[in-house]
Design an enzyme around this catalytic site. Sequence first.
Site: not given
Length: 348
Positions: A201, A138, A207, A42-43, A37, A25, A120
């Site tokens: 939130c 994602d 929401c 998956q990690t 990315e 970032r 993605y």
Amino acid sequence: MLNEPKFKKNLVDWFNKNQREMPWRETSNPYYIWLSEVMLQQTQVKTVIDYYHKFIDRFPTIADLSNAQEDEVLKYWEGLGYYSRARNFHTAIQDVHHNFDGEVPNHPETFGKLKGVGPYTQAAVMSIAFDLPLATVDGNVFRVWSRLNNDTRDIKLQSTRKAFEKELQSYVESDAGTFNQAMMELGALVCTPKNTLCMFCPVQEHCEAFLNGTVETLPVKTAKVKKKHIKQHVYIIKTQDNEVLIEKRMQKLLNNMWEFPMYEAEAEHQINSILNTNIQFSEQPAYKLKHQFTHLTWDIEVYLADQVINNKDEISLPNNMKWMNLDEKEDYNFPVSMTKIYKFLLSH
Ligand code: SF4
């Protein structure tokens, strides 16, 4: 439906104050953003940070990675899993180096055609590195967006992804990278799968799932297909010189990585026919472990040769096998399951 500008402002303000620090970032280098990315697929973030630093220390530029051998690239990926990601990324970077003057293309369609770049990754890199108006969808975004709209469409369907991308489009017309990261960060920190923190939130007022009490039921996804189990037998053959037999994988899964010879249980003692030997192995496995892939589980049993090999030169090895000194494991790429077996061997 959502109050668009206020929703985005609430979300982005929250993100600007609460985002976690991550090394990728702090850069605008598209190569580093792309690498992060790929590693993050998956990690978990905390696992990726160390790998990311080591990777860019060793391959600081597109040219450095492009010129590297695949074996070395895989070595820097060892333990992260899903090694086809590393291979595809390496191939794509070579493509960029040779065909795009070493500059990551800043055109979504061109970038999307590079090896391993799915919708993605395409949206993430294009929006974060170049601020192009593409929405990332994602797992986090699927969850957050389903809940915000109390939407019960199945997120496993391609049509739902397309619909979500379209619905999110108006939010990414400006400042796309920040909006996308804010959505994903909300999903990671607040709008989590379980123990959702609705009370904290920043977009609770928008929401619909919160309003309807349906938060825990969303998102909707079809039941997972049951994983296939494959029984694997691993054969450990050692020499008197502290060496052990290893084999380079030729299969698509974990291609080109090293392992102790391993065969599906049905192919009992295939190792003896390959080596033209008559080595006896322990009747019971000395060690058992499971290894999970996305669609597959290996149930691995490890068998030890009854005796060490005294005259290894009498055994002619196929090209993809060799004797590895047990002290030299660091010179080879081993997948996680094999590293566990290696540790077992050292402790016995
Ligand atoms: Fe997610 Fe709850 Fe926020 Fe809705 S209110 S977006 S369910 S955290």
